[in-house]
Write a protein that holds these residues in place. Structure first.
Motif, PDB file in Angstrom:
ATOM      1  N   PRO A 352      28.102  21.969   1.877  1.00 38.23           N
ATOM      2  CA  PRO A 352      28.007  21.646   0.662  1.00 38.23           C
ATOM      3  C   PRO A 352      29.433  21.859  -0.221  1.00 38.23           C
ATOM      4  N   MET A 353      30.114  22.887   0.016  1.00 33.88           N
ATOM      5  CA  MET A 353      31.538  23.053  -0.774  1.00 33.88           C
ATOM      6  C   MET A 353      32.481  21.929  -0.408  1.00 33.88           C
ATOM      7  N   LEU A 354      32.382  21.520   0.799  1.00 33.47           N
ATOM      8  CA  LEU A 354      33.115  20.267   1.376  1.00 33.47           C
ATOM      9  C   LEU A 354      32.773  19.082   0.387  1.00 33.47           C
ATOM     10  N   TRP A 355      31.643  18.924   0.205  1.00 31.40           N
ATOM     11  CA  TRP A 355      31.269  17.584  -0.737  1.00 31.40           C
ATOM     12  C   TRP A 355      31.693  17.990  -2.144  1.00 31.40           C
ATOM     13  N   ILE A 356      31.742  19.061  -2.754  1.00 30.70           N
ATOM     14  CA  ILE A 356      31.899  19.359  -3.959  1.00 30.70           C
ATOM     15  C   ILE A 356      33.441  19.208  -4.247  1.00 30.70           C
ATOM     16  N   MET A 357      34.264  19.466  -3.286  1.00 28.01           N
ATOM     17  CA  MET A 357      35.965  19.484  -3.159  1.00 28.01           C
ATOM     18  C   MET A 357      35.982  17.843  -3.136  1.00 28.01           C
ATOM     19  N   GLY A 358      35.182  17.095  -2.292  1.00 31.54           N
ATOM     20  CA  GLY A 358      35.531  15.667  -2.521  1.00 31.54           C
ATOM     21  C   GLY A 358      35.122  15.135  -3.898  1.00 31.54           C
ATOM     22  N   PHE A 359      34.084  15.886  -4.652  1.00 34.55           N
ATOM     23  CA  PHE A 359      33.764  15.238  -5.856  1.00 34.55           C
ATOM     24  C   PHE A 359      34.776  15.582  -6.846  1.00 34.55           C
ATOM     25  N   PHE A 360      35.475  16.584  -6.883  1.00 29.21           N
ATOM     26  CA  PHE A 360      36.577  17.022  -8.017  1.00 29.21           C
ATOM     27  C   PHE A 360      37.645  16.060  -7.621  1.00 29.21           C
ATOM     28  N   ALA A 361      37.994  15.751  -6.449  1.00 29.44           N
ATOM     29  CA  ALA A 361      39.223  14.652  -6.300  1.00 29.44           C
ATOM     30  C   ALA A 361      38.648  13.406  -6.572  1.00 29.44           C
ATOM     31  N   THR A 362      37.468  12.876  -6.578  1.00 28.20           N
ATOM     32  CA  THR A 362      37.158  11.679  -6.637  1.00 28.20           C
ATOM     33  C   THR A 362      36.940  11.469  -8.168  1.00 28.20           C
ATOM     34  N   PHE A 363      36.056  12.376  -8.622  1.00 27.86           N
ATOM     35  CA  PHE A 363      35.575  12.217 -10.104  1.00 27.86           C
ATOM     36  C   PHE A 363      36.650  12.291 -11.201  1.00 27.86           C
ATOM     37  N   VAL A 364      37.641  13.089 -10.831  1.00 21.70           N
ATOM     38  CA  VAL A 364      38.575  13.138 -12.015  1.00 21.70           C
ATOM     39  C   VAL A 364      39.490  12.082 -11.955  1.00 21.70           C
ATOM     40  N   ILE A 365      39.772  11.202 -11.024  1.00 23.44           N
ATOM     41  CA  ILE A 365      40.215   9.935 -10.927  1.00 23.44           C
ATOM     42  C   ILE A 365      39.577   8.855 -11.711  1.00 23.44           C
ATOM     43  N   GLY A 366      38.142   8.948 -11.358  1.00 26.26           N
ATOM     44  CA  GLY A 366      37.232   7.983 -12.013  1.00 26.26           C
ATOM     45  C   GLY A 366      37.242   8.457 -13.700  1.00 26.26           C
ATOM     46  N   GLY A 367      37.244   9.777 -13.957  1.00 29.67           N
ATOM     47  CA  GLY A 367      37.440   9.980 -15.537  1.00 29.67           C
ATOM     48  C   GLY A 367      38.650   9.537 -16.087  1.00 29.67           C
ATOM     49  N   LEU A 368      39.833   9.734 -15.525  1.00 26.58           N
ATOM     50  CA  LEU A 368      41.201   9.388 -16.043  1.00 26.58           C
ATOM     51  C   LEU A 368      41.180   7.954 -16.209  1.00 26.58           C
ATOM     52  N   THR A 369      40.591   6.944 -15.312  1.00 27.38           N
ATOM     53  CA  THR A 369      40.633   5.523 -15.441  1.00 27.38           C
ATOM     54  C   THR A 369      39.567   5.201 -16.522  1.00 27.38           C
TER      55      THR A 369
END
Length: 826
Positions: A352-369
């Motif tokens: 589960p923590m691995l998926w949350i780390m994937g969320f951080f890396a991905t969602f921050v890019i989506g938020g910036l765009t």
């Protein structure tokens, strides 16, 4: 009573019907939550197949894989399935399954409403998929902009499937939102105050309230567009006083809150899972709750940033651009709270923590765009390009799918009662993570190079060829990853060995029961003294099983839960829930018949379906209640409580309140559309307004005052004489309101001739419908009185009728003023 005997007796009371009848008659939240989750996953798989078809088409220039007509259906259905049939129902399923367990109770407040919502979702979603298989799927985009979706742009039946099917599905969303809201506020463990609620419950509450206020504008838009297509009412035709931009406003009044309706449950899952993975508590619980509430409010002020290129005045552009950047603040508060939680804890890199780390890396890019496209000059360049496609998927996949996969693996031991043995999940993560970024990262670039979205093909030499080929390859890698997740989950649920009850060492109540969970959840209901009950009391699960909590002694075969005070969770009443029944599926089938009558243009079937729905609803409601006062009931641990039906504000009353919140939002959106056309649309003023008359407002106001006053007397004069007389007077007042709206309808200009006549007819029809509903509630109260179901203590039906009588009267007066005023001041 021994723990084993208690378990057997509670299982007998709460169990679903055996065999093939189980899915069709169950009202148990565990069963229904699993059914929602399974259906959402099936629709996700269908949406994924459609995505693969899109990427296969765009992999090479001038591709002949699909014709343009088929491609339009495929990309429309891909967006529709993912937004309406996967994302929201997945949240509903997770909330329906988890919330009673987290809140320390045995079920939700309205079990039959949950079942009805599921079947509406299943039938409506199936209708949409069948349209795709039949080759008549909607093909105007999942946003259905007129005139592409009007009779002029799509004369066939294709858009009708979308308009009718989505409206059908959204009944499920509204029902689930009412269910979730009332259950969180009123059906919790004693002592679980608002400040002690699990953080996921706070996110679910905000999300449910957003659904109640965000979905009605789209339901209204769908109804107006279907009325235009079916009967020629020109809401979106500029030459007849309509405006296609009205659809965009109504759609995005729903569409932008929808993004946060999808994100917030995922954020709730992260806020629940992350502290457990980090072996600490959530940093800034109050700040995170405040950020979630702020996101809910701010999300309703951003819809116009989807319309920057439609000619919005500069002042409006500046306001909505500023609001769109401001929304980054509460999002950042949550992200920094999560980072702080990791910093103060000792995180373990479980799956589960691995998926949350994937969320951080991905969602921050989506938020910036997202912040980038909130800036008007940039949005003018990137609008309707693949840059927007990439941004949307980074936000929705990164911000929803990745956290939901973390949630899947976190709560999988709870669902299955087994520990993970097969380790395909880690491989699936890396395939999905790399495949996703390979699919969408470069689409930002192709968008900046000018590639439009929603195009079926492109020319060689455009500079997009390599980008699209890499993107298509990445999408198939991602698909393999999702297939591995399915294999991994099925294998671990079926073949892995039994696991311990609380493998993560979590502190929330869902881990205080056997896994997989029994039908009744808790052998007795715990008293809560903190946010992490299992940390505060490591032996709580044992004491619950021994029956040391509330309602530890099963009796009379009744399904019992406690109703508590909203703020501090002091026990207020005993709620007896209904048992297994086929009424929900029958009522959803009757509702589906109503929608199918419009789809098939067999309009005489519509009133037949309405009659069936009304008859089933009356049967549904009549089965509840008692013919005598039951007095105070023993609930264990000392206090004696009344039944919920013998209190001032039972859950049924709260359910009506929140249903009316959605209803009032629908009416507010209708008034907004009327004002928008009047002030912005071309072709105004109309050829003629409605001539002013005092008859309509006097009848409406007089009837509303009489009905509202009389229904209050019905509460103050208990007994067959006083209550009966007052309800009869209420019915007469409602007849006056209905007569006013019927008279108004006869005065409306031809609805097909101009948008004014069309909107006035819809406004009057809306008020007429609610006058009829208020009259029906009043007559139902009279029937219950004569059958002995009402007394000085048992007045729930009267109190609910009062809500609808007051609302119907206010609506009728508002409609009379809104439709007649233009004729008076012209």
């Amino acid at each position: 009573m021994t723990a084993l005997r208690r378990h057997r007796e509670l299982t007998r009371i709460w169990a679903s019907d055996p065999g093939w009848r189980r899915p069709f008659t169950t009202v148990n939240h565990t069963d229904l939550g699993r059914m929602f989750l399974l259906a959402a996953i099936v629709f996700f798989a269908i949406g994924g197949v459609l995505a693969m078809l899109i990427r296969a088409q765009l992999a090479t220039p001038r591709s002949a894989f699909m014709e343009a007509e088929v491609y339009n259906q495929v990309f429309t259905m891909h967006g529709t399935v993912m937004m309406f049939l996967f994302a929201i129902p997945l949240f509903e399923g997770l909330a329906i399954y988890l919330l009673p367990k987290m809140l320390g109770t045995r079920d939700l407040a309205f079990p039959r409403l949950t079942a009805y919502g599921f079947w509406c979702y299943a039938f409506g979603g199936t209708m949409l998929i069948l349209s795709l298989l039949a080759g008549v799927a909607p093909d105007s985009g999942w946003f259905m902009y007129p005139p592409l979706s009007s009779v002029l742009g799509s004369p066939g039946i294709n858009p009708d499937f979308w308009l009718i099917g989505i409206t059908f599905v959204e009944i499920s969303a509204i029902g689930a939102a009412v269910e979730i809201t009332v259950s969180i506020l009123k059906v919790r463990a004693p002592g679980m105050s608002l400040a002690r609620m699990p953080i996921f419950a706070w996110y679910a509450l905000v999300t449910a309230l957003m659904i109640l206020t965000g979905f009605p504008p789209l339901i209204l838009g769908s109804i107006l567009l279907e009325l235009e297509r079916a009967f020629g009412l020109p809401f979106f035709q500029p030459e007849l006083g309509g405006d296609s931009l009205l659809w965009q406003h109504l759609f995005w009044l729903f569409g932008h809150p929808e993004v946060y309706i999808i994100f917030l449950p995922a954020a709730g899952a992260i806020s629940t899972i992350l502290p457990v993975m980090a072996r600490t508590t959530l940093l800034g619980y109050g700040w995170v709750v405040a950020a979630a509430v702020a996101l809910g409010f701010l999300s309703f002020g951003l819809w116009v940033h989807h319309m920057f290129t439609t000619g919005i005045p500069h002042m409006g552009l500046a306001f909505f651009s500023a609001a769109s950047t401001l929304v980054a603040v509460p999002t950042a508060v949550q992200v920094f709270a999560w980072i702080g939680t990791l910093w103060k804890g000792r995180p373990g890199m479980h799956l589960p923590m691995l998926w949350i780390m994937g969320f951080f890396a991905t969602f921050v890019i989506g938020g910036l765009t997202g912040v980038m496209v909130a800036i008007v000059p940039f949005d003018w360049q990137a609008h309707d390009t693949t840059f927007i496609v990439a941004h949307l998927h980074y936000v929705l996949v990164g911000g929803f799918v990745f956290p939901m996969l973390a949630a899947l693996y976190y709560w999988l031991p709870h669902l299955s009662g087994r520990k993970r043995f097969f380790k395909l999940g880690e491989t699936a993560f890396w395939l999905i993570f790399t495949g996703f970024h390979g699919t969408f990262l470069l689409l930002h670039w192709s968008g900046l190079l000018g590639q439009r979205r929603r195009i079926p093909t492109y020319d060689a030499g455009s500079g997009w060829e390599v980008i699209n080929l890499i993107s298509s390859i990445g999408s198939f890698v991602m698909t393999v990853g999702f297939a591995l997740v399915v294999v991994d989950v099925v294998a671990n649920m079926r073949l892995a060995v039994r696991g311990m009850r609380n493998p993560w060492g979590a502190g929330t109540l869902e881990w205080a029961m056997p896994t997989p969970p029994p039908a009744y959840n808790f052998a007795s209901l715990p008293a809560v003294a903190g946010r992490d009950p299992l940390v505060d009391d490591p032996h709580l699960a044992v004491r619950i099983a021994r029956g040391e909590g509330f309602l530890g002694a099963p009796r009379d075969g009744r399904r019992e839960v406690l109703v508590v005070d909203t703020a501090d969770a002091t026990p207020e009443a005993l709620l007896v829930l209904p048992g297994n029944t086929a009424l929900p599926i029958l009522m959803s089938a009757a509702t589906g018949l109503f929608f199918l009558s419009f789809l098939a243009k067999i309009y005489w079937l519509a009133p037949v379906a309405v009659g069936l729905v009304a008859a089933l609803a009356l049967r549904w409601a009549w089965s509840l209640g008692n013919r005598s006062d039951q007095g105070l009931q023993d609930v264990g641990r000392g206090p004696r409580l009344p039944l919920a039906g013998e209190t001032q504000g039972p859950p049924a009353w709260w359910g009506s309140v929140f249903l009316l919140v959605a209803d009032a939002t629908f009416f507010g959106s209708l008034l907004f559309g009327y004002a928008f056309l009047w002030t912005v649309a071309p072709g105004w003023p109309p050829p003629r307004y409605i001539d002013w008359t005092w008859t309509v407002p006097v009848l409406a106001l007089g009837g509303a005052v009489v009905a509202s006053g009389a229904i209050r007397l019905a509460e103050r004069w208990p007994g067959p004489g006083g209550t009966g007389f007052a309800l009869s007077a209420t019915a007469l007042g409602q007849v006056s309101v209905i007569a006013a709206m019927v008279l108004l309808l006869t005065m409306v200009p031809a609805p097909t001739g101009h948008a004014f006549g069309a909107t006035a007819a819809v406004l009057a029809g809306y008020a007429l419908l609610h006058g009829a509903l208020a009259l029906l509630f009043t007559l139902y109260g009279l029937a219950r009185l004569r059958s002995g179901y009402l007394s000085a203590q048992r007045l729930t039906e009267v109190r609910i009728a009062r809500l609808w009588v007051d609302y119907g009267g206010l609506v009728a007066v508002a409609v009379a003023v809104a439709t007649l005023a233009p004729g008076a001041v012209r």
